[in-house]
Design a protein around this motif. Structure first.
Motif, PDB file in Angstrom:
ATOM      1  N   SER A 254       0.975  -0.806  -0.179  1.00 51.84           N
ATOM      2  CA  SER A 254      -0.373   0.031  -0.572  1.00 51.84           C
ATOM      3  C   SER A 254       0.654   1.248  -0.074  1.00 51.84           C
ATOM      4  CB  SER A 254      -0.749  -0.828   1.763  1.00 51.84           C
ATOM      5  OG  SER A 254      -1.490   1.127   1.305  1.00 51.84           O
ATOM      6  N   THR A 255       0.463   2.419   0.365  1.00 52.91           N
ATOM      7  CA  THR A 255       1.130   4.008   0.582  1.00 52.91           C
ATOM      8  C   THR A 255       0.648   4.360   1.588  1.00 52.91           C
ATOM      9  OG1 THR A 255      -0.775   4.571  -0.367  1.00 52.91           O
ATOM     10  CG2 THR A 255       1.112   4.630  -1.784  1.00 52.91           C
ATOM     11  N   SER A 257       0.411   6.232   4.801  1.00 53.21           N
ATOM     12  CA  SER A 257      -0.773   7.614   5.102  1.00 53.21           C
ATOM     13  C   SER A 257      -1.444   7.502   6.301  1.00 53.21           C
ATOM     14  CB  SER A 257      -1.501   7.931   3.923  1.00 53.21           C
ATOM     15  OG  SER A 257      -2.856   7.388   3.960  1.00 53.21           O
TER      16      SER A 257
ATOM     17  N   PHE B  11       7.192  -3.294   7.822  1.00 63.97           N
ATOM     18  CA  PHE B  11       7.342  -2.416   6.250  1.00 63.97           C
ATOM     19  C   PHE B  11       8.803  -2.778   6.452  1.00 63.97           C
ATOM     20  CE2 PHE B  11       3.072  -0.702   6.944  1.00 63.97           C
ATOM     21  CZ  PHE B  11       2.767  -1.067   5.991  1.00 63.97           C
ATOM     22  N   HIS B  13      12.242  -0.985   5.178  1.00 65.15           N
ATOM     23  CA  HIS B  13      12.370   0.092   3.870  1.00 65.15           C
ATOM     24  C   HIS B  13      14.040  -0.271   3.186  1.00 65.15           C
ATOM     25  CE1 HIS B  13       9.802   2.523   4.699  1.00 65.15           C
ATOM     26  NE2 HIS B  13       9.175   2.219   5.914  1.00 65.15           N
ATOM     27  N   VAL B  27      10.629  -1.304   9.605  1.00 62.09           N
ATOM     28  CA  VAL B  27       9.144  -0.418  10.662  1.00 62.09           C
ATOM     29  C   VAL B  27       8.163  -1.250  10.902  1.00 62.09           C
ATOM     30  CG1 VAL B  27       7.709   1.911  10.337  1.00 62.09           C
ATOM     31  CG2 VAL B  27       9.953   1.618   9.141  1.00 62.09           C
ATOM     32  N   ALA B  29       4.543  -0.957  12.015  1.00 63.78           N
ATOM     33  CA  ALA B  29       3.791  -0.235  11.986  1.00 63.78           C
ATOM     34  C   ALA B  29       3.054  -0.337  12.441  1.00 63.78           C
ATOM     35  CB  ALA B  29       3.127  -0.116  10.982  1.00 63.78           C
ATOM     36  N   PRO B  48      -1.973   9.586  17.775  1.00 61.99           N
ATOM     37  CA  PRO B  48      -1.498  10.076  17.144  1.00 61.99           C
ATOM     38  C   PRO B  48      -0.900   9.744  15.424  1.00 61.99           C
ATOM     39  CG  PRO B  48       0.224   8.586  18.699  1.00 61.99           C
ATOM     40  CD  PRO B  48      -1.015   8.268  19.049  1.00 61.99           C
ATOM     41  N   ASN B  49      -0.040  10.487  15.008  1.00 60.75           N
ATOM     42  CA  ASN B  49       0.616  10.829  13.455  1.00 60.75           C
ATOM     43  C   ASN B  49       1.257   9.348  13.058  1.00 60.75           C
ATOM     44  OD1 ASN B  49      -1.879  11.835  12.127  1.00 60.75           O
ATOM     45  ND2 ASN B  49      -0.073  13.865  12.656  1.00 60.75           N
ATOM     46  N   GLY B  50       0.900   8.416  12.418  1.00 57.77           N
ATOM     47  CA  GLY B  50       1.860   7.407  12.442  1.00 57.77           C
ATOM     48  C   GLY B  50       2.271   6.463  13.457  1.00 57.77           C
ATOM     49  N   ALA B  51       1.022   6.509  14.223  1.00 51.67           N
ATOM     50  CA  ALA B  51       1.117   4.830  14.939  1.00 51.67           C
ATOM     51  C   ALA B  51       0.303   3.445  14.539  1.00 51.67           C
ATOM     52  CB  ALA B  51      -0.022   5.745  16.321  1.00 51.67           C
ATOM     53  N   LYS B  53      -2.772   2.835  12.829  1.00 50.70           N
ATOM     54  CA  LYS B  53      -4.309   3.420  12.525  1.00 50.70           C
ATOM     55  C   LYS B  53      -4.050   2.777  10.960  1.00 50.70           C
ATOM     56  CE  LYS B  53      -4.837   7.765  13.572  1.00 50.70           C
ATOM     57  NZ  LYS B  53      -3.666   8.041  13.401  1.00 50.70           N
ATOM     58  N   SER B  54      -3.933   3.738  10.071  1.00 48.88           N
ATOM     59  CA  SER B  54      -4.079   3.049   9.088  1.00 48.88           C
ATOM     60  C   SER B  54      -3.806   1.191   8.868  1.00 48.88           C
ATOM     61  CB  SER B  54      -3.763   4.041   7.719  1.00 48.88           C
ATOM     62  OG  SER B  54      -4.446   5.769   8.095  1.00 48.88           O
ATOM     63  N   THR B  55      -2.381   1.774   9.543  1.00 54.01           N
ATOM     64  CA  THR B  55      -2.280  -0.239   8.835  1.00 54.01           C
ATOM     65  C   THR B  55      -2.894  -0.930   9.177  1.00 54.01           C
ATOM     66  OG1 THR B  55       0.119   0.610   8.806  1.00 54.01           O
ATOM     67  CG2 THR B  55       0.100  -1.557   9.169  1.00 54.01           C
TER      68      THR B  55
HETATM   69  N1  ADP Z   1       3.369   1.941   2.871  1.00 50.19           N
HETATM   70  C1  ADP Z   1       4.233   1.726   3.953  1.00 50.19           C
HETATM   71  N2  ADP Z   1       5.102   1.264   3.598  1.00 50.19           N
HETATM   72  C2  ADP Z   1       6.296   1.584   4.427  1.00 50.19           C
HETATM   73  N3  ADP Z   1       6.329   2.148   5.242  1.00 50.19           N
HETATM   74  C3  ADP Z   1       4.360   2.501   5.743  1.00 50.19           C
HETATM   75  C4  ADP Z   1       3.652   2.326   5.053  1.00 50.19           C
HETATM   76  N4  ADP Z   1       2.353   2.450   5.542  1.00 50.19           N
HETATM   77  C5  ADP Z   1       2.888   3.123   6.965  1.00 50.19           C
HETATM   78  N5  ADP Z   1       3.832   2.811   6.725  1.00 50.19           N
HETATM   79  C6  ADP Z   1       4.491   3.489   8.084  1.00 50.19           C
HETATM   80  O1  ADP Z   1       4.202   2.235   9.179  1.00 50.19           O
HETATM   81  C7  ADP Z   1       3.399   3.136  10.835  1.00 50.19           C
HETATM   82  C8  ADP Z   1       2.718   3.718  10.823  1.00 50.19           C
HETATM   83  O2  ADP Z   1       1.317   4.070   9.632  1.00 50.19           O
HETATM   84  P1  ADP Z   1       0.017   4.461   9.494  1.00 50.19           P
HETATM   85  O3  ADP Z   1      -0.530   3.142  10.328  1.00 50.19           O
HETATM   86  O4  ADP Z   1      -0.143   5.123   8.144  1.00 50.19           O
HETATM   87  O5  ADP Z   1      -0.406   5.350  11.201  1.00 50.19           O
HETATM   88  P2  ADP Z   1      -1.417   6.098  11.591  1.00 50.19           P
HETATM   89  O6  ADP Z   1      -2.648   6.470  10.463  1.00 50.19           O
HETATM   90  O7  ADP Z   1      -1.912   5.839  12.553  1.00 50.19           O
HETATM   91  O8  ADP Z   1      -1.630   7.571  10.961  1.00 50.19           O
HETATM   92  C9  ADP Z   1       4.162   4.738  10.127  1.00 50.19           C
HETATM   93  O9  ADP Z   1       5.408   4.748  10.479  1.00 50.19           O
HETATM   94  C10 ADP Z   1       4.459   5.081   8.571  1.00 50.19           C
HETATM   95  O10 ADP Z   1       5.367   5.846   7.813  1.00 50.19           O
END
Ligand code: ADP
Ligand code: MG
Lengths: 257, 256
Positions: A254-255, A257, B11, B13, B27, B29, B48-51, B53-55
Motif C-alpha cells: 500500500s502507500t 498515509s 515494512f 525499507h 519499521v 507499523a 497520533p500520526n504514524g501510530a 491506525k491506517s495499517t
Molecule cells: N506502505 C508503507 N510503506 C512503508 N512504511 C509504511 C507504509 N505504510 C505505513 N508505514 C509506516 O508505518 C507507520 C504507521 O503508519 P500508519 O498506519 O499510516 O499510521 P496512522 O494511520 O496511525 O497515522 C508509520 O511509521 C509509517 O511510516
C-alpha cells in the motif's frame, strides 16, 4: 464483463473518436507488416521462410498478442494504480483484482491490432495450401499463444509489485515478446531461441507449432515433440504467473498515509 | 465481528548507505495487537500520526497481509478471503475516494452496484434511503472530481453502504470537514449503528467524533494498544478536571 461494458459506455461518450482510434491503431500496425513486405522485396526468404510463411507467423502471433492485449493489456498499468493508491480500492471490492485492473479504462481501440493480424492471417493461409491434418494446429496455437501472452502480461504485472517505479521493465517482456515472435526465430541466435523455448516459452506462441503446420525441420534440431507442447507450455506458464500474482498481492505494501 | 490476535505488520525499507551498500531497516507499523469488537459496537480508534491506525484498518480490510498474528473479520481471514469479505464490509478512506473521478456520482453508484452484484430493487431502495439521509440529491449528477470534500465524503459513505455491509470501517472520515458536514456525518453514523446495528470502527483525530459517537475507545501508539475501554474509563485515567484532549494527550506521550 458487464463492468467492461459499463466502462465503455461511461467513458466512450464519443463513439466517433473511438472508431478513429481503432482505425489509427489498425494503420500503425499495418506499417509493421509493410516493413516485412519491404524486406521481401529484396530477399526471397527470411531465415529460411517464404513471405506467406512469415505472414502466418506474424498473423498468429499478432492475433494472440492482440487479443491478450485487448482483454488484459491494462494490467501493465498496475504500478500506476499502486502509486496513486487506487489499488487499495481495488482490493476492497468483491471482484478479482486482476479483472478489475484489466477492465479499468477498457479501450476498444486495441481491437485495431487484432483486426490487422486477422487480415494478415487470412491473406497468408490460402497461399500455403495447408491440409486439414496440419491446419488444425492454427486455432490451437492462437489459443495457446493468447494464454502465453496473458501469462506474460500477468508476470509483468506481478513484477510491478516489486518494481513500482519501473513498469518499463515489464513492458519490455510483453511488447518485446510480441516483436520477437513476429519473425521466424531462425533469424535470431541459438542462445536466444533456447531462452524463449525453455525459460520464457515464447517459442510456443507460434514458432514450434508453426514448424508442424508448415512441416519443417527445426533449424536448431530441437526435439520433434516440442511442436505439440504449446498447451503444456501455456499451462505451466499460466500456473507460474498466477502464483507470482498472488505472491505480489501478499507482498503489496500500500502507500503510507 | 472483528478479532485481532497478536497481529503485526512491518515494512522493510532499503536505504542507500554508501555506493553499493544498502541498509535494511524495518519499521514495525503495528506490533502484537490484540482486540476484538462485538457486533453492534461503535469503536473509536485513536492514536497520533504514524501510530499504525491506517495499517490496522488495511489489515482488517484485506489490503495488507499481516506479517504476524491472526485477523478475522465477520469470521473470515481478510487477506485470504478478500472477495468474500468485501460483500460484508464497507470501507471509507477520508483521505482518498473509492469513487471514479470522471464519473458523475450516480454512475459511480451504478458501477458499485455491478461490482457488488446488488439486486436492482434493493439498490433503488437503499439509494433512495441514502439519498435522503445524506442529502445527496443535489449533486448526484456531478462528476466526483468537482464535488466539495463534504459532498464527496457523503458520496463515498453512500457507496460503501449500497451493499448493506454488517461492518463499516472508516479511516479519518471527518478529516477536513466543516462543522455542519461533520455534524451531518455523525448523525448519520449514529443512526446507522443504532437502527441497523451495523458495527462501526473509525479512526479520527477529532475527539468530538469520539465523544458523540463511540461507546468504546481504543488508543494505539507506536503500533501497540495503549488503552482499550469506555469513554468513562478513558476519562478516569486522568485527574478529574482534565478535558478529553488532555486525557488523550497524556496517553499519546506514554501515560504522562
Ligand atoms: N506502505 C508503507 N510503506 C512503508 N512504511 C509504511 C507504509 N505504510 C505505513 N508505514 C509506516 O508505518 C507507520 C504507521 O503508519 P500508519 O498506519 O499510516 O499510521 P496512522 O494511520 O496511525 O497515522 C508509520 O511509521 C509509517 O511510516
Ligand atoms: Mg492514517
Amino acid at each position: 464483463m458487464l463492468l467492461a461494458w459499463t466502462w465503455m459506455r461511461a467513458s466512450y461518450q464519443y463513439p466517433l473518436s473511438a472508431a478513429m482510434m481503432t482505425v489509427a491503431s489498425f494503420v500503425v500496425n499495418a506499417l509493421d507488416i509493410a516493413a516485412i513486405w519491404v524486406i521481401f522485396a529484396h530477399v526471397e526468404r527470411l531465415g529460411g521462410f517464404s513471405l506467406p510463411e512469415v505472414m502466418l507467423l506474424y498473423g498468429t502471433a499478432g492475433l494472440s498478442f492482440g487479443l491478450a492485449d485487448l482483454l488484459f493489456g491494462n494490467v501493465d498499468r498496475l504500478s500506476g494504480h499502486i502509486r496513486s493508491g487506487s489499488f487499495d480500492t481495488v482490493l476492497i471490492r468483491p471482484v478479482s483484482p486482476f479483472v478489475q485492473v484489466a477492465v479499468d479504462r477498457f479501450s476498444v481501440q486495441r481491437f485495431g491490432r487484432v483486426l490487422q493480424a486477422a487480415v494478415v492471417l487470412a491473406l497468408a493461409v490460402p497461399q500455403l495450401d495447408l491440409t486439414a491434418s496440419r491446419a488444425w494446429m492454427v486455432p490451437v496455437m492462437i489459443v495457446c499463444g493468447f494464454a502465453i501472452f496473458v501469462s506474460v502480461f500477468t508476470l509483468g504485472a506481478a513484477l510491478q509489485f516489486l518494481l513500482t517505479d519501473a513498469p518499463e521493465v515489464a513492458n519490455a517482456f510483453t511488447y518485446g515478446g510480441n516483436q520477437l515472435t513476429q519473425y521466424p526465430l531462425s533469424i535470431y541466435g541459438g542462445e536466444l531461441v533456447r531462452g524463449v523455448t525453455f525459460v520464457l516459452p515464447l517459442a510456443f506462441v507460434n514458432w514450434q507449432p508453426a514448424l508442424f503446420v508448415l512441416d519443417r525441420d527445426d533449424p536448431l534440431g530441437l526435439p520433434h515433440w516440442l511442436r505439440f507442447a504449446s498447451p503444456l507450455a501455456a499451462l505451466l506458464l499460466g500456473l507460474v504467473a498466477a502464483a507470482a500474482w498472488r505472491a505480489g498481492i501478499r507482498r503489496y505494501r500500500s502507500t503510507g498515509s | 465481528m472483528i478479532e485481532v490476535e497478536r497481529a503485526g505488520r512491518s515494512f522493510t525499507h532499503r536505504r542507500k548507505a554508501g555506493v553499493l551498500r544498502r541498509e535494511r531497516h524495518v519499521v514495525h507499523a503495528v506490533r502484537d495487537l490484540t482486540f476484538s469488537v462485538a457486533p453492534g459496537e461503535f469503536v473509536g480508534y485513536l492514536g497520533p500520526n504514524g501510530a499504525g491506525k491506517s495499517t490496522t484498518i488495511k489489515m482488517l480490510t484485506g489490503i495488507l497481509t499481516p506479517t504476524t498474528g491472526r485477523v478475522r473479520v465477520a469470521g473470515l481471514d481478510p487477506s485470504r478471503r478478500r472477495t468474500a469479505l468485501a460483500r460484508r464490509i464497507g470501507v471509507v478512506f477520508g483521505q482518498r475516494t473509492t469513487l471514479w473521478w470522471d464519473l458523475p456520482l450516480r454512475d459511480s453508484f451504478e458501477l458499485v452496484r455491478h461490482l457488488y452484484n446488488v439486486d436492482q430493487g434493493d439498490f433503488r431502495r437503499r439509494l433512495a434511503e441514502l439519498e435522503e439521509l445524506l442529502d445527496l440529491g443535489s449533486f448526484l449528477h456531478i462528476p466526483v472530481r468537482q464535488l466539495s470534500l463534504g459532498q464527496r465524503m457523503r458520496g463515498d459513505l453512500a457507496a460503501a453502504l449500497l451493499h448493506a455491509p454488517s461492518v463499516l470501517v472508516l479511516d479519518e472520515p471527518t478529516i477536513g470537514l466543516d462543522v455542519v458536514s461533520k455534524a451531518a456525518l455523525r448523525a448519520f453514523l449514529r443512526e446507522l449503528n443504532a437502527e441497523r446495528g451495523t458495527t462501526v470502527l473509525l479512526t479520527t483525530h477529532d475527539l468530538g467524533d469520539v465523544e458523540r459517537l463511540c461507546s468504546r475507545v481504543m488508543v494505539i501508539d507506536h503500533g501497540r494498544l495503549s488503552f482499550d475501554g469506555t469513554l468513562g474509563d478513558l476519562r478516569a485515567t486522568a485527574p478529574e478536571e482534565s478535558s478529553i484532549e488532555d486525557v488523550v494527550a497524556r496517553l499519546y506521550t506514554g501515560g504522562g
